[in-house]
Motif scaffolding. Structure first.
Motif, PDB file in Angstrom:
ATOM      1  N   THR A 177       0.942  -1.247   0.013  1.00 47.79           N
ATOM      2  CA  THR A 177      -0.032  -0.177   0.061  1.00 47.79           C
ATOM      3  C   THR A 177       0.886   1.201  -0.007  1.00 47.79           C
ATOM      4  O   THR A 177       2.155   1.178   0.083  1.00 47.79           O
ATOM      5  CB  THR A 177      -0.886   0.069   1.191  1.00 47.79           C
ATOM      6  OG1 THR A 177      -0.017   0.320   2.362  1.00 47.79           O
ATOM      7  CG2 THR A 177      -1.667  -1.440   1.383  1.00 47.79           C
ATOM      8  N   GLU A 178       0.403   2.402  -0.071  1.00 49.86           N
ATOM      9  CA  GLU A 178       1.095   3.449   0.194  1.00 49.86           C
ATOM     10  C   GLU A 178       1.979   3.532   1.396  1.00 49.86           C
ATOM     11  O   GLU A 178       2.922   4.235   1.402  1.00 49.86           O
ATOM     12  CB  GLU A 178       0.177   4.848  -0.009  1.00 49.86           C
ATOM     13  CG  GLU A 178      -0.574   4.906  -1.251  1.00 49.86           C
ATOM     14  CD  GLU A 178      -1.255   6.284  -1.360  1.00 49.86           C
ATOM     15  OE1 GLU A 178      -1.187   6.917  -0.442  1.00 49.86           O
ATOM     16  OE2 GLU A 178      -1.851   6.536  -2.550  1.00 49.86           O
ATOM     17  N   GLU A 179       1.358   2.921   2.460  1.00 49.62           N
ATOM     18  CA  GLU A 179       2.169   3.264   3.782  1.00 49.62           C
ATOM     19  C   GLU A 179       2.968   1.963   3.909  1.00 49.62           C
ATOM     20  O   GLU A 179       3.876   2.019   4.665  1.00 49.62           O
ATOM     21  CB  GLU A 179       1.015   3.210   4.812  1.00 49.62           C
ATOM     22  CG  GLU A 179       0.118   4.548   4.822  1.00 49.62           C
ATOM     23  CD  GLU A 179      -1.074   4.625   3.740  1.00 49.62           C
ATOM     24  OE1 GLU A 179      -1.537   3.418   3.434  1.00 49.62           O
ATOM     25  OE2 GLU A 179      -1.293   5.629   3.493  1.00 49.62           O
ATOM     26  N   ILE A 180       2.794   0.933   3.171  1.00 50.31           N
ATOM     27  CA  ILE A 180       3.461  -0.497   3.510  1.00 50.31           C
ATOM     28  C   ILE A 180       4.204  -0.909   2.290  1.00 50.31           C
ATOM     29  O   ILE A 180       3.732  -1.039   1.131  1.00 50.31           O
ATOM     30  CB  ILE A 180       2.519  -1.695   4.070  1.00 50.31           C
ATOM     31  CG1 ILE A 180       1.520  -1.218   5.247  1.00 50.31           C
ATOM     32  CG2 ILE A 180       3.312  -2.914   4.051  1.00 50.31           C
ATOM     33  CD1 ILE A 180       0.594  -2.249   5.470  1.00 50.31           C
ATOM     34  N   THR A 181       5.507  -0.963   2.516  1.00 50.08           N
ATOM     35  CA  THR A 181       6.365  -1.706   1.539  1.00 50.08           C
ATOM     36  C   THR A 181       7.231  -2.416   1.955  1.00 50.08           C
ATOM     37  O   THR A 181       7.749  -2.423   3.408  1.00 50.08           O
ATOM     38  CB  THR A 181       7.610  -0.482   1.023  1.00 50.08           C
ATOM     39  OG1 THR A 181       6.795   0.638   0.564  1.00 50.08           O
ATOM     40  CG2 THR A 181       8.309  -1.224   0.037  1.00 50.08           C
TER      41      THR A 181
END
Length: 356
Positions: A177-181
């Motif tokens: 997601t945009e927050e999770i890499t």
């Protein structure tokens, strides 16, 4: 306070000079030492972290250098002006690519069965790596305190912006997601980037800047006309050897195996065989010379012995004859002594003058 001489990268010298002279009051400089595992050996080694950035953070540069102490075999001192530095060691600080350190650190959580493992958030990887290495070094530090690696140093290094920007050169990356890499160490990506380094180092414009590399290539006969293909392979192999200073053994073996050095190896084997043949001929020549001298010396000794034997035999023969003669003469004298002289005229009567 002890004094040490050091060779520093130019950017660090410039930064320290500016700070000492206060020529740039708008800049902030930070230097600190970190103790991290060496990427080739895993042993605790010292590294210098250098940050330079403006107060408005518009310009920022960061680098890390390996710190090495070169100690002379014999005791030496340095003379600086009127001061004598008893410690003759020289500190050398060499800039290095953080990729090499990342490669070693991010291999730690790998599965033991050789599988690629799972994708994980970077923060989880950092916590596992720092705890695992710190616990392992704690045991080593009981024998030698200089081998201790703190979890704080590892966390500080892995949290640096310029280090995290290099993670893509050693890991597979997935954006969930945009927050999770999430990240996972990739041996294939590491080899791909190492081969790019080899390509840059083996470029003639770079490789032939080093006199040492040129001498090695010339020594192996690779600089001769008509050996362009072998020369290219020679540059590539030397580039791999340069990188080997920062590579674990298995990574280095895979890197070398990714190139075809069969023709180069055959050429080098021919040269080595010729050198060994020359070395083998030289001792044989010396042996034959020594053997010839030994035979000549033996003949002379035998001749001396024979002459001496003949001389002794002649002397012995003369002595025997003399002994026999003496023995015979002595026998005649003895016989005369036993003869009767009654009625015989004395010898003196033959010399008296006759009368009448």
């Amino acid at each position: 306070m002890s004094t040490h001489l050091a060779i520093l990268p130019l950017d660090i010298i410039d930064a320290l000079t500016a700070r000492l002279n206060q020529e740039n009051c708008h800049a902030d400089y930070a230097t600190r030492f970190l103790r991290l595992p060496h990427p080739r050996t895993g042993l605790a080694s010292l590294f210098l972290l250098h940050d330079q950035h403006a107060q408005d953070d518009t310009i920022k540069t960061s680098s890390i250098s390996e710190v090495q102490a070169i100690s002379p075999a014999n005791a030496r001192t340095w003379f600086i002006g009127e001061e004598v530095i008893a410690d003759g060691k020289l500190m050398v600080m060499t800039p290095m690519d953080p990729m090499f350190l990342l490669m070693y650190l991010l291999r730690v959580p790998q599965a033991r069965d050789g599988s690629k493992g799972n994708f994980r958030p970077l923060q989880d990887i950092i916590e596992e790596v720092s705890a695992t290495i710190a616990d392992a070094s704690e045991k080593e530090a009981q024998k030698d305190p200089s081998l201790k690696i703190s979890a704080d140093d590892i966390i500080s290094f892995l949290s640096l912006d310029f280090v995290q920007s290099s993670i893509k050169r050693v890991c597979d990356i997935k954006v969930v997601t945009e927050e999770i890499t999430v990240y996972r160490y990739s041996h294939d990506i590491v080899l791909e980037n190492l081969k790019r380094k080899v390509g840059r180092l083996s470029d003639p414009r770079v490789a032939e800047m080093s006199r040492t590399l040129v001498r090695n290539l010339a020594k192996d006969g690779l600089m001769d006309d008509g050996k362009e293909e072998l020369l290219e392979s020679g540059r590539i192999k030397l580039a791999c050897e340069l990188l080997s200073q920062y590579l674990p053994r298995d990574v280095l073996q895979d890197l070398i195996a990714s190139y075809d050095f069969s023709k180069l190896d055959a050429h080098l084997k021919t040269i080595r065989d010729e050198e060994l043949a020359l070395l083998a001929v030289a001792p044989d020549t010396r042996k034959r010379t020594k053997a010839t001298k030994a035979v000549a010396a033996g003949d002379k000794n035998q001749k001396r012995k024979k002459d001496a034997k003949n001389t002794d035999a002649d002397a012995a023969g003369d002595g025997d004859k003399k002994k026999k003669k003496d023995a015979k003469s002595s026998h005649g004298v003895e016989q005369l002594k036993k003869a009767s002289v009654a009625g015989m005229s004395k010898l003196s009567t033959f010399f008296t003058k006759k009368t009448g």
